[in-house]
Design an enzyme around this catalytic site. Structure first.
Site, PDB file in Angstrom:
ATOM      1  N   GLU A  50       0.829  -1.205   0.000  1.00  0.00           N
ATOM      2  CA  GLU A  50       0.000   0.000   0.000  1.00  0.00           C
ATOM      3  C   GLU A  50       0.867   1.260   0.000  1.00  0.00           C
ATOM      4  O   GLU A  50       0.567   2.242  -0.701  1.00  0.00           O
ATOM      5  CB  GLU A  50      -0.923  -0.025   1.214  1.00  0.00           C
ATOM      6  CG  GLU A  50      -2.014  -1.069   1.105  1.00  0.00           C
ATOM      7  CD  GLU A  50      -2.799  -1.243   2.392  1.00  0.00           C
ATOM      8  OE1 GLU A  50      -3.975  -1.610   2.303  1.00  0.00           O
ATOM      9  OE2 GLU A  50      -2.236  -1.036   3.481  1.00  0.00           O
ATOM     10  N   ASP A  75      -8.083   3.331   0.830  1.00  0.00           N
ATOM     11  CA  ASP A  75      -8.934   2.594   1.774  1.00  0.00           C
ATOM     12  C   ASP A  75      -8.108   1.981   2.904  1.00  0.00           C
ATOM     13  O   ASP A  75      -8.636   1.214   3.707  1.00  0.00           O
ATOM     14  CB  ASP A  75      -9.751   1.518   1.063  1.00  0.00           C
ATOM     15  CG  ASP A  75      -8.900   0.524   0.318  1.00  0.00           C
ATOM     16  OD1 ASP A  75      -8.105  -0.176   0.954  1.00  0.00           O
ATOM     17  OD2 ASP A  75      -9.025   0.437  -0.925  1.00  0.00           O
ATOM     18  N   HIS A 211     -12.154 -32.421  10.373  1.00  0.00           N
ATOM     19  CA  HIS A 211     -11.490 -33.661   9.983  1.00  0.00           C
ATOM     20  C   HIS A 211     -12.322 -34.450   8.974  1.00  0.00           C
ATOM     21  O   HIS A 211     -13.539 -34.246   8.849  1.00  0.00           O
ATOM     22  CB  HIS A 211     -11.232 -34.537  11.214  1.00  0.00           C
ATOM     23  CG  HIS A 211     -12.488 -34.929  11.934  1.00  0.00           C
ATOM     24  ND1 HIS A 211     -13.310 -35.959  11.513  1.00  0.00           N
ATOM     25  CD2 HIS A 211     -13.078 -34.405  13.039  1.00  0.00           C
ATOM     26  CE1 HIS A 211     -14.335 -36.073  12.331  1.00  0.00           C
ATOM     27  NE2 HIS A 211     -14.231 -35.131  13.261  1.00  0.00           N
ATOM     28  N   GLU A 287     -12.590 -32.004  20.565  1.00  0.00           N
ATOM     29  CA  GLU A 287     -14.053 -31.988  20.513  1.00  0.00           C
ATOM     30  C   GLU A 287     -14.633 -32.033  21.928  1.00  0.00           C
ATOM     31  O   GLU A 287     -13.965 -32.426  22.899  1.00  0.00           O
ATOM     32  CB  GLU A 287     -14.553 -33.189  19.689  1.00  0.00           C
ATOM     33  CG  GLU A 287     -16.070 -33.321  19.551  1.00  0.00           C
ATOM     34  CD  GLU A 287     -16.730 -32.119  18.888  1.00  0.00           C
ATOM     35  OE1 GLU A 287     -16.847 -31.082  19.572  1.00  0.00           O
ATOM     36  OE2 GLU A 287     -17.146 -32.227  17.725  1.00  0.00           O
TER      37      GLU A 287
END
Length: 408
Positions: A50, A75, A211, A287
């Site tokens: 940039e 921006d 997975h 999990e």
């Protein structure tokens, strides 16, 4: 005295990665483009690209009229705030570029303005054209540019997400900040790696891979961290290979982190081998422990433990039968793992190979959605989702449950 408007942008596909800038100089009175420039600049960061775009724009304006006044529009809030003197410049690669930019015109003849990305499409397109040319081993040429289409609202497809950070549904992108990533002839899509925030620099971008299938997955059985820890099935290994190929093609993943369970470690190993990376294990990505429900279908749990199941569905504090883990406890664990990983991988794109509940937690927490939203998300085996985390603590969901790479 003549007055010019300089619009500039830069992008890096990987942050750091293959980078380029684009800039256009306009007549302030008419808005007419007077000259444009773009260049592929090799491997660097989004912010450096940039700054290079800014410097090129100022020099182009100076070549037109060294006595002119210039209004810069970009921006990148980082560049605008730093060049305006409101933010300090700390990065060693940006300091000399800022010094050079300030030396092109006397400071009292240059003003700076931040604009939304959708108002900077001409420079954005130029930067992408330069990166595309670099990927082909060519130099950018103004004769083949179509950037003016975006400036005039022409026939080019709009950047639906409004930024260079993000991912269009059904596809992945490779830009970090700056300009949106494109392949030659494609519509622009976003992200660093899958990332990018033009205002706050490159975020930590988590590419979340569930997975591959295990023997329990097609039967829709509860399979958490307290069960038999099943390995991938043959179908699951094939899914992992397909995900690996898709990720290798994008080339933006810089690290691989996995849950400690067998199915995630196997999936991660397949992907990491394809990417030439090592796998780091993070315990926090495991999990949920579903207690006595491990290995059972939803219907079997409904039949055997109806009251416990109803309580679990209604209250995130409720635990599965037999001392499992509540969703509230999982949320605390995932938030801690998230914060640890965001700090460790700031500004980088990292693949997290994990499970259904953790991925849903990442998405829910990023969106600020209520706990019941977990039951309203469908997450397929070997699917990809993306969440980016910025320096101000905010997050942005870039992609969810993409399975396009699994199609034949």
């Amino acid at each position: 005295m003549r007055e010019f408007i300089v619009e500039a942008d830069g992008g890096s596909r990987g942050n750091p990665g293959p980078a380029g800038y684009g800039t256009v100089v306009r007549d302030a009175a008419t808005g007419e483009p007077l000259t444009e420039a773009a260049e592929y600049i090799g491997v660097t960061t989004n912010n450096v690209a940039e700054y290079r775009g800014l410097l090129a724009g100022l020099r182009a304006a100076h070549a037109l009229d060294p006595t002119a006044r210039v209004h810069v529009r970009m921006d990148s809030k980082l560049v605008i705030e730093q060049m305006s003197g409101r933010w300090k410049i700390k990065h060693p690669a940006m300091k000399p570029l800022a010094t050079q930019a300030r030396a092109v015109f006397p400071p009292d003849r240059v003003t700076y303005e931040w604009i939304p990305r959708e108002r900077n499409r001409h420079a954005d397109r130029l930067a992408n054209e330069a990166m595309d040319a670099g990927a082909r081993g060519e130099q950018w040429s103004a004769s083949g540019s179509t950037a003016a289409l975006d400036a005039s609202g022409g026939t080019s497809a709009p950047d639906a997400s409004g930024g260079a950070s993000g991912v269009a549904a059904g596809g992945l992108a490779g830009v970090t900040g700056g300009a949106s990533a494109t392949a030659p002839g494609d519509r622009p899509v976003d992200t660093p790696g899958w990332s990018s925030a033009p205002d706050l620099g490159a975020p930590a971008t988590f590419v979340l891979l569930r997975h591959g299938e295990t023997p329990l997955t097609p039967q829709k059985r509860f399979s958490g961290s307290g069960g038999t820890d099943p390995a991938l099935s043959a179908a699951g290994r094939e899914q992992a290979h397909r995900a690996a190929e898709a990720l290798a093609k994008r080339g933006t993943v810089q690290a691989v982190v996995a849950s400690p369970l067998t199915r995630t470690r196997e999936t991660a190993a397949i992907v990491a081998a394809r990417l030439g990376l090592d796998v780091t294990i993070e315990e926090g990505l495991r999990e949920t422990d579903f207690g006595a429900w491990e290995g059972l279908t939803f219907g079997e749990v409904r039949e055997r433990y109806p009251d416990d199941l109803n309580a679990w569905l209604a209250d995130p504090e409720a635990r599965p039968t037999g001392g499992g883990e509540s969703f509230a406890e999982t949320a605390v664990r995932i938030a801690a793992a998230r914060d640890k990983l965001v700090a460790a991988y700031a500004g980088r794109t990292v693949l997290l190979v994990t499970h259904v509940t953790p991925i849903k937690m990442f998405v829910r927490q990023a969106l600020g959605a209520p706990p019941e939203s977990l039951f309203r998300m469908e997450l397929s085996a070997a699917s990809l989702s993306v969440v980016a985390y910025y320096a101000d603590g905010n997050a942005s969901v870039r992609l969810f449950n993409d399975t396009s790479h699994l199609r034949p």
